[in-house]
Design an enzyme around this catalytic site. Structure first.
Site, mmCIF file in Angstrom:
data_model
loop_
_atom_site.group_PDB
_atom_site.id
_atom_site.type_symbol
_atom_site.label_atom_id
_atom_site.label_comp_id
_atom_site.label_asym_id
_atom_site.label_seq_id
_atom_site.Cartn_x
_atom_site.Cartn_y
_atom_site.Cartn_z
ATOM 1 N N ASP A 49 7.915 31.284 -42.510
ATOM 2 C CA ASP A 49 6.773 31.115 -41.621
ATOM 3 C C ASP A 49 6.634 32.338 -40.721
ATOM 4 O OD1 ASP A 49 4.884 28.888 -40.158
ATOM 5 O OD2 ASP A 49 5.829 30.210 -38.696
ATOM 6 N N TYR A 54 3.043 37.825 -34.650
ATOM 7 C CA TYR A 54 4.491 38.091 -34.635
ATOM 8 C C TYR A 54 4.805 39.556 -34.926
ATOM 9 C CZ TYR A 54 4.979 32.965 -35.106
ATOM 10 O OH TYR A 54 4.908 31.598 -34.948
ATOM 11 N N LYS A 79 -0.599 32.954 -40.007
ATOM 12 C CA LYS A 79 -1.598 32.374 -39.113
ATOM 13 C C LYS A 79 -2.554 33.452 -38.625
ATOM 14 C CE LYS A 79 2.328 29.695 -37.449
ATOM 15 N NZ LYS A 79 3.356 30.689 -37.795
ATOM 16 N N HIS A 112 -4.104 29.724 -35.591
ATOM 17 C CA HIS A 112 -2.943 29.694 -34.708
ATOM 18 C C HIS A 112 -3.127 28.769 -33.502
ATOM 19 C CE1 HIS A 112 0.804 32.326 -33.927
ATOM 20 N NE2 HIS A 112 0.981 31.130 -33.432
#
Length: 274
Positions: A49, A54, A79, A112
């Protein structure tokens, strides 16, 4: 290989998703991220994930190139970040995510957070399914009202809702809304972002079963049929996080966990500063 890593749930589109995966939030150090990804793949993890925000797509792609695996056996989730939720921006973001991950398709793509442009974003995601760029689409941090709005407007039902969920935030209204609409529940923050080590009820059960507080939280979610994606920057914990099949929480244990004072550790989806 730990047998839990072969266990799956069937999503409402007929495709399968692993019950346990690897979260990569805050894994931005390239060496740490590479080590964790390679350890996870070698151990038999199939679900990874990540998310645009990120900032580790390229590192994950680099790590995967150094691993032995069959693409159809991996399940990659990403996401679309909030700033890309307008329709045209979402279309571009999907292509960019594919490019950064160096993949021909994404197994699961999520919105998200439920921004004001969430329906535009979801339309772009539906079209990505039509185009073969994405296998499944879902949502993240959606509350009951957001889910109901989407279901009244979407063409493809979301398969998963990933949201903050742990013994200190049971989020029952959202869980029930998902279950009533055949949407799988995926927990983030399952270990309360480290705060599990300071909660007496969890510490008591950890001592009872000679397990870590983190493993108690993961077992709690697993028994409630939630998908879990524990993150760590330490390869050793990649293995610890799946070592939860040799004990089972009893009804009394669950009742003890129900006594934990509830609190939200992450942002409130209804009052998040996007």
């Amino acid at each position: 290989m730990n047998k839990l890593l072969n266990e799956t749930y069937t999503m409402n589109n007929g495709l399968k998703i692993p019950k346990i995966g690897l979260g990569t939030y805050k894994l931005t150090n390239e060496e740490e991220c590479m080590d964790v990804i390679k350890t996870a793949i070698k151990a038999g993890y199939k679900l990874i994930d990540t998310a645009k925000i990120y900032d580790n797509h390229k590192t994950i792609a680099k790590a995967l190139k150094q691993c032995e695996y069959k693409r159809e056996e991996l399940f990659i989730t990403s996401k679309i970040w909030n700033s890309d939720h307008k329709y045209e921006d979402a279309k571009k973001s999907i292509d960019n995510i594919l490019k950064e991950l160096d993949l021909e398709y994404i197994d699961l793509l999520l919105i998200h957070w439920p921004t004001e442009y969430r329906l535009e974003c979801y339309k772009a995601m539906e079209e990505a399914v039509d185009e073969g760029k994405v296998k499944s689409i879902g949502i993240s941090n959606f509350q009951k009202n957001h889910i109901e709005e989407l279901l009244n407007n979407c063409r493809i039902k979301p398969v998963v809702n990933q949201f903050e969920l742990h013994p200190a935030l049971k989020n029952l209204e959202v869980v029930e809304t998902c279950k009533n609409n055949d949407i799988l529940v995926e927990s983030w923050g399952t270990m309360i972002r480290g705060k599990c080590f300071d909660i007496e009820q969890i510490k008591e059960l950890a001592k009872k079963y000679n397990k870590s507080e983190a493993q108690v939280c993961l077992r709690w979610a697993y028994q409630l049929n939630y998908i879990v994606i524990p993150k760590t920057s330490k390869p050793s914990r990649v293995l610890d996080n799946i070592n939860i099949s040799d004990f089972k929480l009893t009804n009394d244990d669950m009742e003890l966990l129900n006594k934990i004072e509830q609190f939200r550790d992450g942002p409130d989806p209804d009052n998040f500063n996007f």
